[in-house]
Design a protein around this motif. Structure first.
Motif, short mmCIF file in Angstrom:
data_model
loop_
_atom_site.label_atom_id
_atom_site.label_comp_id
_atom_site.label_asym_id
_atom_site.label_seq_id
_atom_site.Cartn_x
_atom_site.Cartn_y
_atom_site.Cartn_z
N MET A 1 -33.60 -4.26 -48.40
CA MET A 1 -33.00 -4.80 -46.90
C MET A 1 -31.84 -5.70 -47.21
SD MET A 1 -33.17 -3.97 -44.18
CE MET A 1 -33.57 -4.25 -42.38
N ASP A 2 -32.17 -6.68 -48.02
CA ASP A 2 -31.21 -7.68 -48.26
C ASP A 2 -29.93 -7.26 -48.70
OD1 ASP A 2 -30.58 -10.49 -48.41
OD2 ASP A 2 -30.84 -10.28 -50.88
N GLY A 3 -29.83 -6.16 -49.37
CA GLY A 3 -28.38 -5.61 -49.89
C GLY A 3 -27.78 -5.02 -48.89
N TYR A 4 -28.45 -4.60 -47.52
CA TYR A 4 -27.83 -3.98 -46.55
C TYR A 4 -27.33 -5.16 -45.83
CZ TYR A 4 -30.17 0.31 -47.21
OH TYR A 4 -30.74 1.55 -47.83
N ILE A 5 -27.92 -6.12 -45.76
CA ILE A 5 -27.24 -7.23 -44.90
C ILE A 5 -26.04 -7.72 -45.42
CG2 ILE A 5 -27.76 -9.56 -44.03
CD1 ILE A 5 -30.78 -8.78 -43.81
N LYS A 6 -26.13 -8.07 -46.75
CA LYS A 6 -24.82 -8.74 -47.53
C LYS A 6 -23.74 -7.56 -47.42
CE LYS A 6 -27.51 -11.20 -51.12
NZ LYS A 6 -27.69 -11.08 -52.60
N ALA A 7 -23.94 -6.20 -47.76
CA ALA A 7 -22.98 -5.15 -47.35
C ALA A 7 -22.32 -5.27 -46.19
CB ALA A 7 -23.46 -3.79 -47.68
N PHE A 8 -23.08 -5.59 -45.08
CA PHE A 8 -22.69 -5.63 -43.55
C PHE A 8 -21.79 -6.94 -43.26
CE2 PHE A 8 -23.47 -7.06 -39.28
CZ PHE A 8 -22.86 -5.95 -38.49
N LEU A 9 -22.36 -8.01 -43.71
CA LEU A 9 -21.55 -9.08 -43.66
C LEU A 9 -20.42 -9.11 -44.28
CD1 LEU A 9 -24.40 -11.95 -43.99
CD2 LEU A 9 -23.31 -10.99 -42.11
N ALA A 10 -20.46 -8.63 -45.78
CA ALA A 10 -18.99 -8.59 -46.44
C ALA A 10 -17.95 -7.64 -45.81
CB ALA A 10 -19.36 -8.29 -47.90
N GLY A 11 -18.40 -6.31 -45.74
CA GLY A 11 -17.72 -5.41 -45.27
C GLY A 11 -17.17 -5.71 -43.82
N GLY A 12 -18.02 -6.16 -42.99
CA GLY A 12 -17.73 -6.62 -41.46
C GLY A 12 -16.77 -7.67 -41.53
N THR A 13 -16.84 -8.62 -42.40
CA THR A 13 -15.82 -9.62 -42.72
C THR A 13 -14.34 -9.31 -42.91
OG1 THR A 13 -17.56 -11.38 -43.03
CG2 THR A 13 -15.24 -11.94 -43.68
N ILE A 14 -14.36 -8.25 -43.91
CA ILE A 14 -13.21 -7.78 -44.59
C ILE A 14 -12.46 -7.08 -43.25
CG2 ILE A 14 -12.03 -5.85 -46.02
CD1 ILE A 14 -14.27 -6.94 -47.91
N CYS A 15 -13.17 -6.07 -42.49
CA CYS A 15 -12.72 -5.59 -41.39
C CYS A 15 -12.24 -6.24 -40.25
CB CYS A 15 -13.69 -4.54 -40.77
SG CYS A 15 -14.05 -3.23 -42.13
N ALA A 16 -13.10 -7.30 -40.02
CA ALA A 16 -12.64 -8.27 -38.99
C ALA A 16 -11.36 -9.20 -39.32
CB ALA A 16 -13.85 -9.37 -38.87
N LEU A 17 -11.27 -9.50 -40.39
CA LEU A 17 -9.98 -10.11 -40.84
C LEU A 17 -8.62 -8.99 -40.86
CD1 LEU A 17 -11.20 -12.07 -43.93
CD2 LEU A 17 -10.50 -13.10 -41.90
N VAL A 18 -8.93 -7.92 -41.17
CA VAL A 18 -7.82 -6.78 -41.24
C VAL A 18 -7.47 -6.58 -39.88
CG1 VAL A 18 -7.27 -4.41 -41.77
CG2 VAL A 18 -8.38 -5.80 -43.38
N GLN A 19 -8.54 -6.70 -38.63
CA GLN A 19 -8.36 -6.31 -37.51
C GLN A 19 -7.34 -7.65 -36.80
OE1 GLN A 19 -8.97 -3.45 -35.82
NE2 GLN A 19 -7.70 -4.41 -34.38
N ILE A 20 -7.66 -8.79 -37.10
CA ILE A 20 -6.92 -10.06 -36.96
C ILE A 20 -5.62 -9.97 -37.45
CG2 ILE A 20 -6.55 -12.42 -37.38
CD1 ILE A 20 -9.88 -12.64 -37.16
N LEU A 21 -5.43 -9.28 -38.72
CA LEU A 21 -3.86 -9.25 -39.10
C LEU A 21 -3.22 -8.05 -38.36
CD1 LEU A 21 -1.97 -10.10 -41.79
CD2 LEU A 21 -3.42 -8.06 -42.79
N MET A 22 -4.02 -7.06 -37.89
CA MET A 22 -3.23 -6.05 -37.29
C MET A 22 -3.06 -6.39 -35.93
SD MET A 22 -5.60 -2.81 -38.15
CE MET A 22 -4.69 -1.72 -37.24
N ASP A 23 -3.72 -7.34 -35.12
CA ASP A 23 -3.55 -7.87 -33.93
C ASP A 23 -2.34 -8.89 -33.59
OD1 ASP A 23 -5.37 -5.91 -32.94
OD2 ASP A 23 -6.95 -7.44 -32.91
N LYS A 24 -2.40 -9.81 -34.86
CA LYS A 24 -1.41 -11.01 -34.85
C LYS A 24 -0.26 -10.87 -35.44
CE LYS A 24 -4.64 -13.39 -32.32
NZ LYS A 24 -4.31 -13.39 -31.00
N THR A 25 -0.22 -9.68 -36.16
CA THR A 25 1.35 -9.55 -36.91
C THR A 25 1.97 -8.30 -36.52
OG1 THR A 25 0.52 -8.36 -38.78
CG2 THR A 25 0.21 -10.71 -38.80
N ARG A 26 3.08 -8.05 -36.91
CA ARG A 26 3.78 -6.79 -36.44
C ARG A 26 3.82 -5.80 -37.72
NH1 ARG A 26 8.95 -7.70 -32.75
NH2 ARG A 26 7.84 -9.46 -31.26
N MET A 27 2.88 -6.21 -38.50
CA MET A 27 3.05 -5.18 -40.03
C MET A 27 2.33 -4.11 -39.43
SD MET A 27 1.09 -7.62 -42.74
CE MET A 27 1.27 -6.40 -44.14
#
Length: 119
Positions: free
Chosen positions: A1-27
């Motif tokens: 179960m611990d592996g699922y939480i780590k994967a969710f947190l890491a993948g979610g953080t990466i996706c959230a940072l990319v979403q911010i990049l998409m929203d805040k830049t014109r890239m």
């Protein structure tokens, strides 16, 4: 179960940072995808990404950063075996199964679900 939480947190953080990049830049999305692959390759070269991927599991290996790291691992292995020629063939060798799977399953999905163009 611990592996699922780590994967969710890491993948979610990466996706959230990319979403911010998409929203805040014109890239454009293509440039963002290339930036992610190149960043994964550079982080792999620096030796930073592999310990992160071991900790986060699929949360770090599935996003495009993980694809860049896979390319780097293939290139570094092929360079050790074949010298400079490994620069050109290592990435293809390391990522061939994943790319082939994406093509095959994408094609099968298109047969099953009848994709339509956006209007």
């Amino acid at each position: 179960m611990d592996g699922y939480i780590k994967a969710f947190l890491a993948g979610g953080t990466i996706c959230a940072l990319v979403q911010i990049l998409m929203d805040k830049t014109r890239m454009m999305p293509g440039r963002i995808m290339v930036t992610l692959v190149v960043s994964g390759t550079v982080l792999g070269f620096l030796g930073v990404y592999e310990p992160f991927a071991e900790w986060a599991g699929a949360g770090a290996t599935v996003p495009l950063l993980g694809f860049g790291n896979t390319l780097w691992k293939g290139i570094s292995k092929a360079m050790a075996e074949d010298g400079a020629l490994g620069i050109f063939k290592g990435g293809f060798t390391a990522s061939a199964a994943g790319i082939c799977g994406a093509l095959v399953f994408g094609y099968l999905g298109s047969l099953l679900f009848r994709p339509k163009m956006k209007r």
